[in-house]
Design a protein around this motif. Sequence first.
Motif, PDB file in Angstrom:
ATOM      1  N   UNK A 122       0.842  -1.201   0.000  1.00  0.00           N
ATOM      2  CA  UNK A 122       0.000   0.000   0.000  1.00  0.00           C
ATOM      3  C   UNK A 122       0.876   1.249   0.000  1.00  0.00           C
ATOM      4  N   UNK A 123       1.348   1.605  -1.179  1.00  0.00           N
ATOM      5  CA  UNK A 123       2.144   2.822  -1.372  1.00  0.00           C
ATOM      6  C   UNK A 123       1.996   3.269  -2.829  1.00  0.00           C
ATOM      7  N   UNK A 124       2.363   4.503  -3.178  1.00  0.00           N
ATOM      8  CA  UNK A 124       2.219   4.957  -4.572  1.00  0.00           C
ATOM      9  C   UNK A 124       3.004   4.091  -5.549  1.00  0.00           C
ATOM     10  N   UNK A 125       2.497   4.013  -6.768  1.00  0.00           N
ATOM     11  CA  UNK A 125       3.160   3.220  -7.804  1.00  0.00           C
ATOM     12  C   UNK A 125       4.489   3.840  -8.208  1.00  0.00           C
ATOM     13  N   UNK A 126       4.554   5.169  -8.248  1.00  0.00           N
ATOM     14  CA  UNK A 126       5.786   5.862  -8.632  1.00  0.00           C
ATOM     15  C   UNK A 126       6.782   5.817  -7.480  1.00  0.00           C
ATOM     16  N   UNK A 127       8.011   5.425  -7.771  1.00  0.00           N
ATOM     17  CA  UNK A 127       9.085   5.414  -6.764  1.00  0.00           C
ATOM     18  C   UNK A 127       9.765   6.786  -6.787  1.00  0.00           C
TER      19      UNK A 127
END
Length: 472
Positions: A122-127
């Motif tokens: 559960x974190x943004x797709x963009x690193x």
Amino acid sequence: MELKTSLKIIFLAIVWLGCVFIPIYFEKEESPSTGRHLSENNQWTKPLFTDVGSDIFGSFLALIAVTVGAGGGIGGGGLLVPVYFLVLNLGRFSIPLSKATIFGSSITHVMLSLYQKHPKVDRPLIAFDVSMMLEPMTLGGSVIGVLLNTIFPTWLITLCLIILLAITTQITFAKGLKTWKKESLQAENKEGRSRVPSAVIDSENASLGLVASANAEHTLETGDVASKERQINKFLQRERKVPYDMLVLSFLTWVVIFILSLLKGGHGAPSVAGIACGSGGFWVTNILSILSMALITKITGDYLHKIFLKKKEIGYQFIEGDVHWDEKNCLHFPALCTFAGVSAGLLGIGGGMVKGPLMLHMGVNPEVSAATSGFMIFFTSSATTMQFIILGMLRFDYTVWYGTIGLIGGILGKKIVEVLIKKYARPSIVIFILALIIGASCVLMGVSGIVDVVNSANEGRTSDFQFNELCT
């Protein structure tokens, strides 16, 4: 597609049209030329759709190129530039138009990716951490590459281009095969697991639960473990959201790029300040470009290294694909990106062709790699597009038309790849698309370069076969 996301895309499309519409008020009245897109004095005077056949064919090829590029997470400049050069016959204006098309594609690509979630956690797709560690030094390296491009003979640039893209294609394709085999093995294990009787699974889980319970009773006796768990939860809660501090830093980087690009010129555009090649101002702006990008990388690296050490101390569980920002990686990966930037500037290719495979080499998830690469492209393509608009190197009609093609292609490319990954459960599809783009770019740009070398030989242009002075 959610309504909220659709409204954001429409809003950014309006912003896009506004950005390219403003310069029309400052354009001088031009008389349309006939036959070619460029006039005899190499100026871009031909309106859109004067030559309907070439413009429709070029638009079709551009849509395919930008759709495939968006699917692989790169701009597709290696495909667009040959199309605009050979089909539309735009000469030196092929690069500005390709940047405008890629900018349009990157708008929708970023807006579709910005609030998407990582496929595993559960974190943004963009690193965003990877973006801020790779992009600045890629830009810094490109400054050196552009200078070398001026010095190197055409035949050597073409040779280096073919070698680099051929090797990169082979490495990327091999990575795709490796990932494909890994996915197949995971699917087989999952299928085998599903055939195990539920009673056995329940028994195993019960045993694990007893062990975990025993361990918990032992470890929770100390307040230190509870404190670490609270810190881990804080990290997890923070990582669920888009890191706006990283977005602010990205915007500041964009401002620096934009201002320095206007001052020093580049991509065929002159300096807005009239700085002459070889002058003191010329060297100051180039050195300042490199140092500013190195400073941003240093600040970001120190910040990420501090967080990494804290996570390691409290026992944070990293997942597969997370980059460990230890001292080695904080130096190693920006150094590789400097080489990528030099290659991009020297050979006239997009940095995404090198950074995409680099992120895969770093172990980043393919879907995350594509989204992160698209995010980085948004900042560089927007800065260069604005530069070309201000300097009058883009026609309004072409910019709107091919920028809109980029917008459409960005949506198509990303959505098609998402459907394929969801249907076949194969993130390696992204890697194979990336390998396809790099391989096709190798062929198209290589052939274009060879034709240029042959024409130079036939016309007796000896300067194309020898090293040149930096400022001629």
